[in-house]
Design a protein around this motif. Structure first.
Motif, PDB file in Angstrom:
ATOM      1  N   UNK A 233       0.825  -1.213   0.000  1.00 29.38           N
ATOM      2  CA  UNK A 233       0.000   0.000   0.000  1.00 29.38           C
ATOM      3  C   UNK A 233       0.855   1.257   0.000  1.00 29.38           C
ATOM      4  N   UNK A 234       1.951   1.231   0.745  1.00 32.46           N
ATOM      5  CA  UNK A 234       2.833   2.401   0.763  1.00 32.46           C
ATOM      6  C   UNK A 234       3.442   2.660  -0.610  1.00 32.46           C
ATOM      7  N   UNK A 235       3.778   1.617  -1.308  1.00 28.77           N
ATOM      8  CA  UNK A 235       4.370   1.783  -2.644  1.00 28.77           C
ATOM      9  C   UNK A 235       3.327   2.270  -3.644  1.00 28.77           C
ATOM     10  N   UNK A 236       2.131   1.698  -3.607  1.00 25.87           N
ATOM     11  CA  UNK A 236       1.079   2.126  -4.539  1.00 25.87           C
ATOM     12  C   UNK A 236       0.631   3.559  -4.260  1.00 25.87           C
ATOM     13  N   UNK A 237       0.769   3.993  -3.014  1.00 23.61           N
ATOM     14  CA  UNK A 237       0.390   5.368  -2.654  1.00 23.61           C
ATOM     15  C   UNK A 237       1.263   6.400  -3.359  1.00 23.61           C
ATOM     16  N   UNK A 238       2.410   5.974  -3.853  1.00 24.94           N
ATOM     17  CA  UNK A 238       3.286   6.887  -4.594  1.00 24.94           C
ATOM     18  C   UNK A 238       2.727   7.205  -5.982  1.00 24.94           C
ATOM     19  N   UNK A 239       1.687   6.480  -6.387  1.00 23.95           N
ATOM     20  CA  UNK A 239       1.115   6.652  -7.725  1.00 23.95           C
ATOM     21  C   UNK A 239      -0.336   7.127  -7.580  1.00 23.95           C
ATOM     22  N   UNK A 240      -0.567   8.425  -7.651  1.00 21.62           N
ATOM     23  CA  UNK A 240      -1.912   8.978  -7.412  1.00 21.62           C
ATOM     24  C   UNK A 240      -2.965   8.508  -8.414  1.00 21.62           C
ATOM     25  N   UNK A 241      -2.536   8.026  -9.569  1.00 20.17           N
ATOM     26  CA  UNK A 241      -3.504   7.592 -10.586  1.00 20.17           C
ATOM     27  C   UNK A 241      -3.870   6.107 -10.436  1.00 20.17           C
ATOM     28  N   UNK A 242      -3.327   5.455  -9.419  1.00 22.93           N
ATOM     29  CA  UNK A 242      -3.700   4.063  -9.147  1.00 22.93           C
ATOM     30  C   UNK A 242      -4.699   4.047  -7.991  1.00 22.93           C
ATOM     31  N   UNK A 243      -5.831   3.347  -8.190  1.00 24.74           N
ATOM     32  CA  UNK A 243      -6.881   3.276  -7.170  1.00 24.74           C
ATOM     33  C   UNK A 243      -7.089   1.822  -6.739  1.00 24.74           C
ATOM     34  N   UNK A 244      -6.983   1.582  -5.438  1.00 23.97           N
ATOM     35  CA  UNK A 244      -7.273   0.247  -4.902  1.00 23.97           C
ATOM     36  C   UNK A 244      -8.778   0.171  -4.664  1.00 23.97           C
ATOM     37  N   UNK A 245      -9.473  -0.633  -5.466  1.00 21.42           N
ATOM     38  CA  UNK A 245     -10.939  -0.661  -5.401  1.00 21.42           C
ATOM     39  C   UNK A 245     -11.470  -1.700  -4.411  1.00 21.42           C
ATOM     40  N   UNK A 246     -10.669  -2.709  -4.092  1.00 26.57           N
ATOM     41  CA  UNK A 246     -11.127  -3.733  -3.136  1.00 26.57           C
ATOM     42  C   UNK A 246      -9.945  -4.493  -2.545  1.00 26.57           C
ATOM     43  N   UNK A 247     -10.097  -4.902  -1.290  1.00 29.30           N
ATOM     44  CA  UNK A 247      -9.155  -5.797  -0.607  1.00 29.30           C
ATOM     45  C   UNK A 247      -9.956  -6.973  -0.058  1.00 29.30           C
ATOM     46  N   UNK A 248      -9.579  -8.176  -0.449  1.00 30.21           N
ATOM     47  CA  UNK A 248     -10.272  -9.378  -0.001  1.00 30.21           C
ATOM     48  C   UNK A 248      -9.274 -10.339   0.649  1.00 30.21           C
ATOM     49  N   UNK A 249      -9.797 -11.267   1.472  1.00 34.49           N
ATOM     50  CA  UNK A 249      -8.923 -12.217   2.173  1.00 34.49           C
ATOM     51  C   UNK A 249      -9.389 -13.641   1.885  1.00 34.49           C
TER      52      UNK A 249
END
Length: 376
Positions: A233-249
């Motif tokens: 999540x910290x790495x993806x946060x560096x890319x403002x145009x990437x959106x995490x739409x769901x987290x599943x387990x």
């Protein structure tokens, strides 16, 4: 005429006499030679007998001396005749079924063979089973284990179990999951935060730094999963145009992961990428992408290198995987246990290497050794 006859007759008689004498002398000479030969044969035979007797005497003396030496050695050092018992090390894995832990087991067995220790191995059928690990720990203690190599399914529960069960003088080596106990001498495993960060960077690269992505995790509240997810999540946060739409387990349920993946793709139309956080979830995610004929459209990054993952990466369903090198984790776990028994000072923490493998570099010789650790 008579004189001549007598003369001739006398000469003849003399000649014949000489011949007889020579004949007799010849016979005598032959008999003498035969006697000499028989005498020489007898002398040679006697000489051979004397030599054989001497050799036998020497052999007897040498054998007696050797026997006395062995007997005196045994009486002086009785401990040399006894076989020293091997030291016992207990290896408790998170699972005895998962490919990752089968490879770790191979590494541990290799170390046990190299260092001459007896290794007992146990593990529950799945990574959610904590009670079986506690029972295995108790059983190992009852059987006299001198050191423990433990890959805990729950860091809190197994830390308490170590405190309660393991004797004070018996070292514990934690592998894959860190434990919080004074009896733990070292941790061997990956830096999960760094591994998650590598997965995030690779996903961002493959989708061009923008788009909707999903995360298929393992288990909420589990130490390794939390650290790996935080790095991602910290790495993806560096890319403002990437959106995490769901987290599943998915836990340890491959079918559940496939179902959750299908729902995520259907609900979030235009999904660009998925990160599967462990080997179990990766197969469910990849097979769903393949079944829906979305290989190359929905980019996938995962962890570990099961045979299924390697095949799916060759087919272009999986873009990349983060190799965790379980063989080294198992090997180093046993190696550190042996060194702890020898009284050596250990590094408190040893992070094994992780590496990003993709379709471009998977056939490099160094990476082939990581993907296929049994090939020599």
């Amino acid at each position: 005429m008579r004189r001549g006859s007598k003369g001739r007759s006398g000469r003849f008689m003399r000649i014949m006499g000489i011949v007889r004498i020579m004949g007799i002398m010849g016979i005598v000479r032959i008999e003498r030679i035969e006697r000499i030969e028989r005498h020489m044969k007898i002398m040679r035979l006697k000489r051979v007998v004397r030599i054989v007797r001497r050799v036998r005497i020497v052999h007897v003396v040498l054998a007696a001396g050797l026997l006395l030496g062995l007997l005196s050695g045994c009486s002086a050092s009785p401990e040399l005749s006894a076989t020293e018992p091997k030291r016992k090390i207990a290896l408790i894995l998170r699972s005895d079924q998962a490919d990752f832990w089968r490879v770790a087991r191979r590494g541990a067995e290799e170390a046990a063979k190299e260092f001459g220790v007896e290794l007992t191995i146990s593990g529950p059928p799945d990574e959610e089973n904590v009670d079986e690990q506690v029972k295995a720990l108790k059983r190992s203690a009852d059987e006299g284990a001198e050191a423990y190599v433990l890959a805990a399914n729950d860091d809190r529960a197994l830390s308490e179990a170590v405190d309660d069960i393991v004797p004070e003088d018996r070292p514990v080596i934690a592998i894959d999951t860190e434990l919080h106990s004074s009896k733990v001498r070292a941790y061997i495993g990956i830096d999960n935060y760094e591994a998650g960060r590598k997965a995030g960077a690779k996903l961002a690269e493959t989708i061009g730094g923008k788009g909707k992505v999903a995360v298929m995790g393992f288990k909420q509240g589990q130490q390794n999963a939390e650290q790996r997810e935080l790095g991602l999540l910290d790495e993806l946060a560096k890319h403002p145009d990437i959106t995490i739409v769901t987290k599943q387990y998915c836990y340890t349920n491959q079918e559940l992961c496939a179902e959750l993946t299908r729902k995520a793709i259907v609900i979030h139309n235009g999904l660009k990428g998925i990160v599967a956080m462990n080997a179990i979830s990766s197969v469910g995610v990849a097979e769903t992408i393949q079944d829906m004929k979305l290989a190359g459209q929905v980019k996938m990054v995962t962890f570990d290198s099961t045979p299924e993952d390697i095949a799916l990466m060759q087919e272009g369903v999986i873009e990349a995987t983060i190799i965790l090198n379980p063989f080294n984790i198992g090997y180093l776990g046993v190696k550190n246990a042996v060194e702890a028994l020898d009284g050596k000072k250990l590094e408190r923490r040893f992070n094994t290497e992780t590496k990003v493998i993709d379709q471009e570099n998977m056939f490099w010789s160094d990476n082939q050794k990581l993907l296929f650790p049994f090939v020599r």
